[in-house]
Structure formats: structure tokens, C-alpha cells
Design an enzyme around this catalytic site. Structure first.
Site, PDB file in Angstrom:
ATOM      1  N   GLU A  87       0.926  -1.180   0.017  1.00 36.57           N
ATOM      2  CA  GLU A  87       0.117   0.064  -0.091  1.00 36.57           C
ATOM      3  C   GLU A  87       0.855   1.203   0.043  1.00 36.57           C
ATOM      4  OE1 GLU A  87      -1.858  -0.191   3.826  1.00 36.57           O
ATOM      5  OE2 GLU A  87      -3.192  -2.183   3.115  1.00 36.57           O
ATOM      6  N   LYS A 133       2.437   4.352   1.637  1.00 33.49           N
ATOM      7  CA  LYS A 133       2.610   4.747   3.079  1.00 33.49           C
ATOM      8  C   LYS A 133       2.344   6.561   2.825  1.00 33.49           C
ATOM      9  CE  LYS A 133       5.685   4.662   6.892  1.00 33.49           C
ATOM     10  NZ  LYS A 133       5.188   5.844   7.515  1.00 33.49           N
ATOM     11  N   ARG A 187      -2.357   9.988  11.741  1.00 29.47           N
ATOM     12  CA  ARG A 187      -3.143   8.748  11.751  1.00 29.47           C
ATOM     13  C   ARG A 187      -4.529   8.966  12.254  1.00 29.47           C
ATOM     14  NH1 ARG A 187      -0.777   3.222  13.066  1.00 29.47           N
ATOM     15  NH2 ARG A 187      -2.408   1.887  12.870  1.00 29.47           N
ATOM     16  N   ARG A 208      -3.706   9.074  16.789  1.00 31.37           N
ATOM     17  CA  ARG A 208      -2.880   8.096  17.196  1.00 31.37           C
ATOM     18  C   ARG A 208      -2.897   7.631  18.810  1.00 31.37           C
ATOM     19  NH1 ARG A 208       1.604   6.390  14.430  1.00 31.37           N
ATOM     20  NH2 ARG A 208       1.401   8.224  13.092  1.00 31.37           N
ATOM     21  N   GLU A 246      -4.919   7.295   7.452  1.00 32.17           N
ATOM     22  CA  GLU A 246      -4.080   8.265   7.636  1.00 32.17           C
ATOM     23  C   GLU A 246      -4.897   9.416   6.877  1.00 32.17           C
ATOM     24  OE1 GLU A 246      -1.184   7.559   8.780  1.00 32.17           O
ATOM     25  OE2 GLU A 246       0.173   8.927   8.360  1.00 32.17           O
ATOM     26  N   PHE A 296      -6.957   2.340   5.629  1.00 37.36           N
ATOM     27  CA  PHE A 296      -6.249   0.947   5.278  1.00 37.36           C
ATOM     28  C   PHE A 296      -6.625  -0.106   6.043  1.00 37.36           C
ATOM     29  CE2 PHE A 296      -3.249   4.211   7.436  1.00 37.36           C
ATOM     30  CZ  PHE A 296      -3.073   3.276   8.558  1.00 37.36           C
ATOM     31  N   ARG A 298       3.647  -3.484  17.815  1.00 40.31           N
ATOM     32  CA  ARG A 298       4.598  -3.369  16.547  1.00 40.31           C
ATOM     33  C   ARG A 298       4.624  -4.490  15.859  1.00 40.31           C
ATOM     34  NH1 ARG A 298       7.316   0.840  15.173  1.00 40.31           N
ATOM     35  NH2 ARG A 298       7.063   2.103  16.856  1.00 40.31           N
ATOM     36  N   LYS A 354       7.166  -1.503   6.989  1.00 41.93           N
ATOM     37  CA  LYS A 354       7.156  -0.126   6.186  1.00 41.93           C
ATOM     38  C   LYS A 354       8.726  -0.291   5.644  1.00 41.93           C
ATOM     39  CE  LYS A 354       8.923   2.172  10.568  1.00 41.93           C
ATOM     40  NZ  LYS A 354       8.749   2.911  11.747  1.00 41.93           N
TER      41      LYS A 354
HETATM   42  P1  AMP Z   1       6.364   5.095  11.053  1.00 35.59           P
HETATM   43  O1  AMP Z   1       5.489   6.526  11.529  1.00 35.59           O
HETATM   44  O2  AMP Z   1       7.357   5.651  10.023  1.00 35.59           O
HETATM   45  O3  AMP Z   1       6.723   3.917  12.107  1.00 35.59           O
HETATM   46  O4  AMP Z   1       5.186   4.235  10.035  1.00 35.59           O
HETATM   47  C1  AMP Z   1       3.895   3.942  10.612  1.00 35.59           C
HETATM   48  C2  AMP Z   1       3.067   4.657  10.204  1.00 35.59           C
HETATM   49  O5  AMP Z   1       2.769   4.941   8.910  1.00 35.59           O
HETATM   50  C3  AMP Z   1       1.763   4.273  10.894  1.00 35.59           C
HETATM   51  O6  AMP Z   1       1.524   4.573  12.038  1.00 35.59           O
HETATM   52  C4  AMP Z   1       0.670   5.368   9.930  1.00 35.59           C
HETATM   53  O7  AMP Z   1       0.475   6.395  10.648  1.00 35.59           O
HETATM   54  C5  AMP Z   1       1.538   5.318   8.761  1.00 35.59           C
HETATM   55  N1  AMP Z   1       0.939   4.820   7.605  1.00 35.59           N
HETATM   56  C6  AMP Z   1       0.857   5.568   6.359  1.00 35.59           C
HETATM   57  N2  AMP Z   1       0.326   4.871   5.482  1.00 35.59           N
HETATM   58  C7  AMP Z   1      -0.132   3.758   5.949  1.00 35.59           C
HETATM   59  C8  AMP Z   1      -0.615   2.459   5.434  1.00 35.59           C
HETATM   60  N3  AMP Z   1      -1.015   2.432   4.110  1.00 35.59           N
HETATM   61  N4  AMP Z   1      -0.751   1.299   6.342  1.00 35.59           N
HETATM   62  C9  AMP Z   1      -0.412   1.594   7.720  1.00 35.59           C
HETATM   63  N5  AMP Z   1       0.187   2.859   8.293  1.00 35.59           N
HETATM   64  C10 AMP Z   1       0.328   3.687   7.502  1.00 35.59           C
END
Ligand code: AMP
Length: 515
Positions: free
Chosen positions: A211, A213, A218, A233, A262, A302, A374, A380
Site C-alpha cells: 500500500e 505509505k 493517523r 494515534r 491516515e 487502510f 509493533r 514499512k
Molecule cells: P512510522 O510512523 O514511520 O513508524 O510508520 C508507520 C505509520 O505510517 C503508521 O503508524 C501510520 O500512521 C502511517 N501509515 C501511512 N500509510 C499507511 C498504511 N498504508 N498502512 C499503515 N500505516 C500507514
């Protein structure tokens, strides 16, 4: 149960490195509690309290520490719980002195070990993510229940105290009550990291959903008939700030639905704007109507956790995705493909980046929604490495930055001991507005200082971009970030949601494999 027994068990748990030994101690201690004691006692063992914030700061604890003579063991768990409630409820004028009197009073009836435990509990020094995880398994052991069931319930129980109480007094049947409920938000699932799409495919067993990102904010949205609520969040309600999201969810043809997604501000060409710009929609004083015209929000969902009476969170991603495809208009679903080969996944990734997104998420089709975890089912993949780190201290700036706290000391959480591992320093990427803001925030969290540096309570999360990680003797942990720079402060993330040293090790291992 005597408080001294709990403190002794806690000290034994801290002293051993063996997970099994820790687990046994915890389970034994839980079993020794009366039903009335379990909730508070389980929380204390995890470094938390039923009362939440007690309202007694570091400075008071520093003043009181070592000034009250210790006594013989005599306090029960109940005595301590009563004292904590009293401390928390003492408010209003003159409350600082009254709180101090309450604290001194209970300390006078405590042993030296109990005093130490209590003071560290009050300022949150005993709180440890790792212990909370271990506690869930200890509860299963103490209650004689399968840990998988206790773990599932823990996602919805709110805290380990409530979980322990229900598991030990009501057993399996009681645990069934813990499930997602519409209009009560749950901790969102978090993601692990993959270095690239090939790595993600390998980690997820050869087939995965990919998907976009989206680098926005959030949102978890709950709809029950006419009522729509939007949470961040951190589970703060922000419904009024995001009318576009509310309108989008109103139009979904479902009576009851819980969605995870998001929201992001897009420019006139529908390209994503930077995270900080989206965050302007969530500021403190908002003129929503004008902001809405200037910075309209789009929402990409998502995940779907509940749909018309069916709990989907415990179903596979495959089923949850199918439910979304049936129910949501394509415009508010995050673009997704399912791929088994690297070339297809790579093309999707390249396309996502060319559209201005920060990367892709790879998801297992077989995993459940792991609220608050987690999970290994979400990976990611980003172009630039970033870590969400915690500010441990900051050095005073010089030259143009004189008077501002500038150079940040950055730490990653260490789940093994609840502490932080220093990874480096940076003053790059900070704007004047950020310097102004951080100077105020750090001084409000000051623990101590020396000539150059102000040390702060580890409460502020900052997203740091960097080029790579080196094994280095410069810092105690043995790692250093190269070319670290501040990408953004992350007020939307808690310290518990920040990255751990395990994540750092994973990135280093992937680097040395040449990825
Ligand atoms: P990070 O904040 O870098 O740890 O990445 C995880 C975060 O990406 C999640 O907590 C979401 O807020 C965001 N996110 C963006 N797109 C997506 C997606 N398609 N699926 C899940 N999380 C996503």
C-alpha cells in the site's frame, strides 16, 4: 499482601536477566494478591499506577529523597493505593505543601527499599514497555490461561491491572469482554521495518499486500449511526478539527464501522504536502473553516476493525481488506496491490514515490490487527531511513543560536531494561520556530544541567533522518547515526511508540548485508 513483599519481588525481577525467572516471580507475586489488590499491584509491578499522573514532579521527589527516616515493614498494598489516590486528589491552593506532607507521611512508614520503589513509581521511572509485555504472559501463567488469549484481550483491556484482575478472578469467560467497541478507541497497530520490497516479500512468506505509505496524521474513525468520532494515534478525539473525514465516513453505507487510516493535506495537484503542513490542521487554536479552505484534508483508510456488528480485528487481513473493498468508495481506500514477485512490488513502490509518498507498507494477508503492537505483519519500506527517537538532553547553542537549546542528544528505547541508548547528536534541520519551541519544552522538563547541557525527562519524540548506522565506540550502546538531521517533532507519538534499539540493530544488520 505486604508492600515490602511486592517491592522485594520487583527488585529480584530487576536483578535477573532471565526472562523465565522474571516471569515466575511476576506470576507468583500476582497469585499472592487478594482480588482487591490485583489491579493496583499488577500495575506497580509494570511501573504504572491506577491513578495515572500523580501530580508529584521530579523536583519534589528529589527534595524528599533520603530525608525521611525508614521504618520496619508495615504497609499493605491497600495503604499505598490510598496514599497515591490522596496525592492525586490533593489539588488547589497550597496543594504542593499538602502533597508533600502526604508523601512524607507514607514514607515515614516505609522501609528504605519501599521508599525508593515508591518514589521511582511516582515519577514514572519504573515504567517499562518490556515489563508490560512480560506481565501479560505472567498473568496467563498465574491464571492458568493460554497466553494467546490473554494477549488478545490485552489489546483491548486498557491496562495490565484491569487485565490481571479479570483474568485471575473471572478466567476465560471474563476475557471475552475485552473486544473492540464502537466509539471507544483502541491503541493503533504499529509497523516494523523492511529494507526494500524484496526483503518484505521474504519476511512475509512470498506474498504480501503493498500500500502507499502516506505521511499524514493517523486517524481512527468510529461511526455508530449518526454519531461519527475521529481519534488520533494517541486516542485524543479530534472530530471537530476534521470535518472532511467526518463527511467521508458519514457517506459510507454502513450503520456501524471502525476504520483505521491516515489523513493528509494535498496540494492543488493532489500531491501530498509535508507532515508538518498536515499537522497545522491539528493545532491548538483553530479556525477550522478557513484552514479547511486553505488546506483541505483527504483521508486514506487502510484497515477496518468492525463492520455492522462483526468484529473484524481478529480476522485475517485478507478478510478485512475484502470487507473494505465491499463497503468503502475507492477514493477513500488507500491504493493497494497484492504481489508475489519483486518486479510488480518494485513498480508499485516506484510509482508511490513518484506521486510524492514516503514509501510503501507491506502487509501479511494472514495476520490479525495487533492493536497497540509493533506487529510483524506490517512492514514499512521508506526511501530515507528515519527513526523516531527520544530527546535525552540538549546543548546550549552558540553564535546565532545563543540563548536557544540547540544540539539534541538522541536516544532509542531499550526494551530490555526500560532505559535509552544514546545514538548521536544533531542540531541540523531545526528552524528558528523549532528552536524557540524546543527551548521552552526542554526547560519545562529539565532534570539537571551542567555548563553546556540541559538534561530532560525523556518525553519528547523527534523523527530523525540519517544516512546510515555505524558500529561506534563513541557512545555506550556501540552505535552512532551518520548524518543525522531533524525531520520533524512528533507530538502525535508517545515515547512508548518510539523506535527501539532492536530496530537500530535490524537496520545495521540489513546495511551490512549490502541492502
Ligand atoms: P512510522 O510512523 O514511520 O513508524 O510508520 C508507520 C505509520 O505510517 C503508521 O503508524 C501510520 O500512521 C502511517 N501509515 C501511512 N500509510 C499507511 C498504511 N498504508 N498502512 C499503515 N500505516 C500507514
Amino acid at each position: 499482601m505486604f508492600f515490602s513483599d511486592l517491592v522485594a519481588a520487583s527488585n529480584r525481577i530487576a536483578a535477573t536477566r532471565s526472562r523465565l525467572a522474571k516471569l515466575r516471580e511476576l506470576a507468583q507475586c500476582l497469585r499472592a494478591m487478594t482480588p482487591e489488590e490485583i489491579e493496583a499491584g499488577a500495575l506497580w509491578l509494570a511501573g504504572e499506577t491506577r491513578q495515572g499522573k500523580i501530580g508529584v514532579g521530579y523536583s519534589v521527589v528529589q527534595q524528599v529523597r533520603g530525608t525521611v527516616a525508614a521504618s520496619a515493614a508495615q504497609l499493605s498494598l491497600h495503604d499505598i493505593d490510598v496514599a497515591l489516590t490522596e496525592l492525586q486528589e490533593t489539588k488547589g491552593s497550597g496543594s504542593a505543601a499538602r502533597r508533600r506532607a502526604v508523601l512524607e507521611n507514607v514514607l515515614a512508614r516505609a522501609t528504605a527499599d519501599e521508599q525508593d520503589f515508591l518514589l521511582r513509581l511516582i515519577v514514572g521511572e519504573l515504567r517499562q514497555g518490556a515489563l508490560a509485555g512480560l506481565m501479560v504472559d505472567a498473568i496467563a501463567e498465574a491464571a492458568g490461561l493460554p497466553s494467546q488469549e490473554v494477549r488478545r484481550a490485552s489489546m483491548y483491556a486498557g491496562n495490565v491491572g484491569v487485565l490481571a484482575h479479570v483474568a485471575l478472578t473471572e478466567g476465560r469467560e471474563g476475557l471475552q469482554r475485552f473486544r473492540i467497541e464502537v466509539l471507544s478507541p483502541i491503541a493503533p497497530m504499529l509497523a516494523q521495518t523492511a529494507t526494500d520490497v524484496a526483503d518484505a516479500l521474504t519476511q512475509l512468506g512470498g506474498e504480501a499486500a503493498f500500500e502507499w505509505k502516506v505521511d499524514g496524521a493517523r486517524v481512527q474513525v468510529h461511526k455508530a449511526g449518526e454519531v461519527v468520532r475521529v481519534y488520533t494515534r494517541n486516542l485524543n478525539e479530534v472530530t471537530d478539527a476534521v470535518p472532511e473525514v467526518v463527511a467521508a465516513v458519514r457517506s459510507i453505507p454502513a450503520q456501524v464501522i471502525v476504520l483505521d487510516g491516515e489523513t493528509i493535506a494535498l496540494d492543488a495537484n493532489a500531491r501530498p504536502l509535508p507532515f508538518q503542513i498536515t499537522m497545522r490542521r491539528f493545532g491548538r487554536r483553530l479556525d477550522i473553516e478557513s484552514l479547511r479552505k486553505e488546506l483541505p484534508l483527504h483521508v486514506y483508510f487502510f484497515d477496518c476493525l468492525q463492520l455492522d456488528g462483526e468484529t473484524l480485528a481478529d480476522r485475517t487481513a485478507h478478510e478485512r481488506f475484502a470487507a473494505m473493498d465491499r463497503t468503502l468508495p475507492a477514493a477513500i481506500r488507500v491504493p493497494r496491490i497484492v504481489a508475489t514477485d519483486e518486479a510488480t512490488a518494485q513498480a508499485f513502490y516506484d510509482d508511490a514515490l513518484s506521486r510524492g509518498h514516503e514509501g510503501v507498507m507491506a502487509k501479511s494477508l494472514h495476520s490479525i490487527y495487533e492493536a497497540g503492537n509493533r506487529g510483524a505483519g506490517w512492514l514499512k519500506i521508506k526511501r530515507v531511513h528515519t527513526l523516531d527517537l527520544v530527546v535525552l538532553a540538549a546543548e546550549w547553542g552558540s553564535g546565532r543560536r545563543k540563548g536557544w537549546l540547540s544540539n539534541l542528544h538522541l536516544g532509542a528505547r531499550d526494551p530490555a531494561n526500560g532505559g535509552f541508548v544514546m545514538l548521536g547528536k544533531t542540531f541540523k534541520g531545526l528552524t528558528d520556530a523549532m528552536l524557540d519551541w524546543q527551548t521552552k519544552e526542554f526547560l519545562a522538563r529539565e532534570v539537571r544541567r551542567d555548563n553546556y547541557t540541559v538534561y530532560v525527562r525523556p518525553e519528547i519524540v523527534v523523527e530523525i533522518a540519517f544516512n546510515d548506522i555505524q558500529a561506534s565506540s563513541q557512545y555506550e550502546g556501540g552505535y552512532a547515526l551518520r548524518f543525522a538531521r531533524v525531520k520533524a517533532y512528533r507530538p502525535d507519538k508517545t515515547v512508548e511508540q518510539s523506535d527501539t534499539i532492536d530496530e537500530v540493530r535490524r537496520i545495521l544488520a540489513a546495511q551490512s548485508l549490502g541492502n
